[in-house]
Every structure is written in structure tokens, then in C-alpha cells.
Design a protein around this motif. Sequence first.
Motif, short mmCIF file in Angstrom:
data_model
loop_
_atom_site.label_atom_id
_atom_site.label_comp_id
_atom_site.label_asym_id
_atom_site.label_seq_id
_atom_site.Cartn_x
_atom_site.Cartn_y
_atom_site.Cartn_z
N TRP A 49 0.32 -1.01 0.04
CA TRP A 49 -0.16 -0.21 -0.45
C TRP A 49 0.89 1.56 -0.51
O TRP A 49 1.97 1.15 1.14
CB TRP A 49 -0.52 -0.04 0.96
CG TRP A 49 -1.44 -1.34 1.25
CD1 TRP A 49 -1.63 -2.56 1.51
CD2 TRP A 49 -2.66 -1.32 0.70
NE1 TRP A 49 -2.81 -3.34 1.62
CE2 TRP A 49 -3.70 -2.25 0.90
CE3 TRP A 49 -4.02 -0.44 0.08
CZ2 TRP A 49 -4.14 -2.90 0.35
CZ3 TRP A 49 -5.52 -1.17 -0.22
CH2 TRP A 49 -5.35 -2.30 -0.01
N TYR A 79 5.16 3.55 2.41
CA TYR A 79 4.63 2.11 1.53
C TYR A 79 4.70 1.84 3.02
O TYR A 79 5.20 1.48 3.34
CB TYR A 79 5.08 2.13 0.80
CG TYR A 79 6.44 1.14 0.39
CD1 TYR A 79 6.08 0.15 0.89
CD2 TYR A 79 7.21 1.54 -0.11
CE1 TYR A 79 8.07 -0.43 0.79
CE2 TYR A 79 8.40 1.08 -0.21
CZ TYR A 79 8.98 0.12 0.69
OH TYR A 79 9.98 -0.66 0.50
N ILE A 139 -11.13 -1.17 3.73
CA ILE A 139 -10.24 -1.87 2.21
C ILE A 139 -11.87 -1.82 1.61
O ILE A 139 -13.30 -1.63 2.04
CB ILE A 139 -10.25 -2.33 1.91
CG1 ILE A 139 -9.05 -2.88 2.68
CG2 ILE A 139 -9.70 -3.15 0.51
CD1 ILE A 139 -8.10 -4.37 3.34
N LYS A 144 -8.58 -1.63 -3.18
CA LYS A 144 -7.74 -0.74 -4.27
C LYS A 144 -7.25 0.36 -3.70
O LYS A 144 -6.18 1.63 -3.94
CB LYS A 144 -8.08 -0.36 -5.59
CG LYS A 144 -8.11 -1.61 -7.01
CD LYS A 144 -8.20 -1.45 -8.17
CE LYS A 144 -7.87 -2.68 -8.97
NZ LYS A 144 -8.18 -2.06 -10.21
N LYS A 145 -7.99 0.67 -2.06
CA LYS A 145 -8.27 1.58 -1.19
C LYS A 145 -8.12 1.75 -0.09
O LYS A 145 -9.34 0.70 0.51
CB LYS A 145 -9.13 2.84 -1.60
CG LYS A 145 -9.18 3.31 -2.67
CD LYS A 145 -10.65 4.21 -3.62
CE LYS A 145 -9.89 4.68 -5.00
NZ LYS A 145 -10.81 5.85 -5.14
N LEU A 146 -7.21 2.03 1.51
CA LEU A 146 -6.89 1.26 2.47
C LEU A 146 -7.39 2.78 2.64
O LEU A 146 -6.57 3.74 3.08
CB LEU A 146 -5.98 0.81 2.39
CG LEU A 146 -5.66 0.42 3.92
CD1 LEU A 146 -6.26 -0.71 4.82
CD2 LEU A 146 -3.97 -0.08 4.24
N PHE A 158 -4.51 4.95 1.96
CA PHE A 158 -3.34 4.19 1.18
C PHE A 158 -4.51 4.04 -0.38
O PHE A 158 -4.56 3.94 -0.28
CB PHE A 158 -3.54 2.73 1.46
CG PHE A 158 -2.38 2.99 3.55
CD1 PHE A 158 -0.90 2.79 3.19
CD2 PHE A 158 -2.61 3.65 4.66
CE1 PHE A 158 -0.03 3.77 3.96
CE2 PHE A 158 -1.66 3.66 5.56
CZ PHE A 158 -0.53 3.62 5.41
N GLU A 159 -3.47 3.75 -1.26
CA GLU A 159 -3.66 3.53 -2.25
C GLU A 159 -2.67 2.45 -2.55
O GLU A 159 -1.54 1.45 -2.63
CB GLU A 159 -3.97 4.16 -3.76
CG GLU A 159 -5.05 5.33 -3.41
CD GLU A 159 -4.74 6.39 -4.60
OE1 GLU A 159 -3.98 6.03 -5.71
OE2 GLU A 159 -6.04 7.03 -4.38
N LEU A 160 -3.43 0.96 -3.60
CA LEU A 160 -2.86 -0.33 -4.15
C LEU A 160 -1.68 -0.14 -4.79
O LEU A 160 -2.03 0.06 -5.52
CB LEU A 160 -3.93 -1.37 -4.36
CG LEU A 160 -2.95 -2.92 -4.99
CD1 LEU A 160 -3.04 -3.55 -2.81
CD2 LEU A 160 -4.28 -3.54 -5.61
#
Length: 164
Positions: A49, A79, A139, A144-146, A158-160
Motif C-alpha cells: 500500500w 508505503y 478497504i 484498491k483503497k485502504l 493508502f492506494e494499492l
Amino acid sequence: MKNLLFKFAVLVSVALCAGCSSDDFPGDDVPWGNIDDYQSDQEELCNTWQLIGYGSETHFHKIAEEYRKKSDTYGSRFYLIFKPDGTLAGRDAVNHIDGTYTCNGGNIIIVIASSSVYDKEKDSLEFQWRLLEATHYLINKDGKKLRLYYSDKEFLYFELMDNM
């Protein structure tokens, strides 16, 4: 006297607005999407992430994209990699981060150790402090987004990333 007070009030208002950036106060098109599109999924958490920023839905600080990008000196920055065995790895601007995490439903506890290179960057200090304060995560449905929450309304976003 009234004219002087009015000029002072206008000057203070302009000075306060000059310190605001669009990154600090997002509009309707926020990167993290609608909260209804999120869920807790430990299997989805086990990924790499990239930190995009932190804050709340009304006051968000975005880390500059060029600061997160891969460079010859440090590689990618800001990350985290959550591994299935309960360990994590990553980095802030200059420090490597290692640690462990435990999940129970959407709750999370993170313990980190970091290399001790002095980094005066506010974003690095904020990133590590907020990781230690994290209590739960969500998530989005496409994985794809946390959001890693460190208070009821504030989160690290965060993004994947492609696995490194």
C-alpha cells in the motif's frame, strides 16, 4: 479607527487563506471515495500500500506525488507491505519500517520498529506516529483503497501498489 480595524481584519483573513492549499481541504472529488464502499477484509489487507495522505474527510493532507515516487536514492517511499504471517515492512521518506500487526475483524494493532536515520520531514514523523495509533481499518470493495484509522474520523489513506 474603524477603517484601520477593517483593514486589519481583511489582512488577517487573506493571511489565513494564503496558508490553505487545495490538498488540505478537498472538494467533492476526494480520492478515497464513499465510506459505504468500504469493508474490513484481512485477506485484502495483505498487499503493498502506498500512502497518499492523512487527515479526515474535511481536512486532508496529501503527500506530494513526486515525494512518493521511486527515486534512485531511496526507491519508493511512504508505503507498507502487510504480510499474511502478521509482519509488515515499508518505509517513510528515508527510514525502513518493520513490525507486526494483529487483526480481529476490522480492528488492528500495529507495532513498528524503524531505522534511526534522522528525518526532519513532518510527513515521516506523522506517518510513523499515526501507524502506532491505528485502531481499525477499512478497504474499499474493489480492494484498491485502504483507510487505516488512528481516531474515529481521522485516517491514513493508502492506494494499492504493484508488489515490489
